[in-house]
Motif scaffolding. Structure first.
Motif, short mmCIF file in Angstrom:
data_model
loop_
_atom_site.label_atom_id
_atom_site.label_comp_id
_atom_site.label_asym_id
_atom_site.label_seq_id
_atom_site.Cartn_x
_atom_site.Cartn_y
_atom_site.Cartn_z
N THR A 5 -43.00 -21.04 2.15
CA THR A 5 -42.61 -19.75 1.58
C THR A 5 -43.84 -18.99 1.15
O THR A 5 -44.68 -19.50 0.40
N LEU A 23 -43.47 -14.17 9.60
CA LEU A 23 -42.16 -14.47 10.16
C LEU A 23 -42.28 -15.09 11.54
O LEU A 23 -41.55 -16.04 11.87
N ASP A 28 -40.84 -18.49 5.59
CA ASP A 28 -39.95 -17.66 4.78
C ASP A 28 -40.81 -16.67 4.01
O ASP A 28 -41.83 -17.05 3.43
N ARG A 66 -35.58 -14.42 8.02
CA ARG A 66 -36.24 -15.20 6.96
C ARG A 66 -36.99 -14.30 5.98
O ARG A 66 -37.77 -14.79 5.18
N THR A 68 -36.83 -11.79 2.79
CA THR A 68 -36.02 -11.42 1.63
C THR A 68 -36.80 -10.46 0.76
O THR A 68 -37.98 -10.71 0.45
#
Length: 313
Positions: A5, A23, A28, A66, A68
């Motif tokens: 992440t 990505l 993520d 993925r 956000t």
């Protein structure tokens, strides 16, 4: 905290470029940008560049889904293993944002700043964990071009820099670790020197903007894409390489061929440059020019790797 992440703070041209690369490498991405419409712009950009990323090659699990967006810096960085900051190139803004990132991020998370001109030591001032903040300066388009200049500050130790280097290598980049802090870093200094000279040539009515571009495209640029300036000149010396080249052409360095300092950016010079670029581009929209550039760079990168596979970075 997940090593898969990453957080991206600031989603302008460079921030969105990072998001596309992250990505495509199967990570993520948690993004934050307070500007109105930032999420919509980012998702549109990623969608537009995805075909170029597919041609470069995707990592397993790569997906636009993925990504956000969150509403605070705290939400963005608290679970990230790596954080990329890309806010406007103003020292006060960057230091304020980095203070917030440093407050909420896990102590072991590395923070890379995409700054093109501010030194790492300056960015580290006043932070709780200053050593984990480094300069990580990429080049546009970030989702295609692999170079990233890594520069530590006074609080940086070798372990932190090695962690950063390993991370950027893991996302298919070529991290260049700069041993000494300087304003403007390395690649931008080289490009600025050429840019200043180009402005002089246009200002003095020696060539047009299109002719400057042609001189690079069909001359130096073709050679530099493979070998760069030093090995190019090494070959210019014949069998004795750079030794003979410096003996033969070294004295010419004393001749005042170049201007070094930039010309005054007068209204007349501005119009010459703007009119020249608009005439050169014609009626082709910027988005179409970007697509053509991306397609070309993807093919060129494959060629560079074929002919220069033993690069040490």
């Amino acid at each position: 905290m997940s090593k898969n992440t990453v957080a991206v703070i600031g989603t302008g041209v460079i921030g969105n470029g990072w998001i596309g690369r992250f990505l495509a490498q199967g990570l993520d991405v948690i993004a934050f940008d307070p500007a109105e419409g930032a999420e919509e712009r980012t998702r549109n950009v990623v969608g537009q560049v995805w075909p170029a990323l597919e041609k470069l090659g995707m990592a397993e699990g790569a997906s636009q889904d993925r990504l956000t967006f969150v509403s605070t810096i705290e939400e963005a960085v608290q679970s990230a293993g790596f954080i990329q900051e890309n806010v406007p190139e103003r020292e006060d803004i960057k230091k304020d944002v980095l203070t917030s990132i440093d407050q909420y991020a896990k102590p072991e998370a590395i923070i890379g700043s995409s700054t093109s001109g501010i030194m790492a030591t300056t960015l580290q001032e006043g932070l709780q964990h200053p050593g984990r903040v480094i300069v990580a300066h990429p080049f546009n388009p970030v989702y295609i071009l692999p170079l990233v200049e890594l520069v530590g500050g006074e609080a940086t130790d070798a372990t932190e820099m090695e962690k950063a280097k390993a991370f950027y290598q893991s996302i298919q980049m070529k991290p260049l670790v700069i041993k000494k802090e300087i304003e403007g870093h390395v690649a931008d200094r080289l490009m600025e020197a050429l840019w200043r000279e180009a402005l002089h040539l246009v200002n003095d009515d020696i060539v047009t903007t299109e002719e400057v571009d042609a001189a690079i495209i069909y001359g130096a640029g073709l050679r530099w894409a493979q070998m760069g300036p030093f090995l190019t000149f090494h070959l210019a010396g014949g069998d004795q390489g750079m030794r003979h080249m410096l003996e033969q052409f070294g004295p010419a360095l004393k001749k005042p061929w170049t201007k070094l300092e930039a010309p005054e950016l007068t209204e007349d010079l501005k119009e010459k440059v703007i009119d020249g670029c608009e005439s050169h581009a014609g009626d082709v929209p910027i988005a179409e020019l970007e697509d053509k550039r991306n397609e070309f760079l993807v093919k060129l990168l494959d060629l560079v790797e074929d002919y220069w596979p033993h690069s040490k970075i």
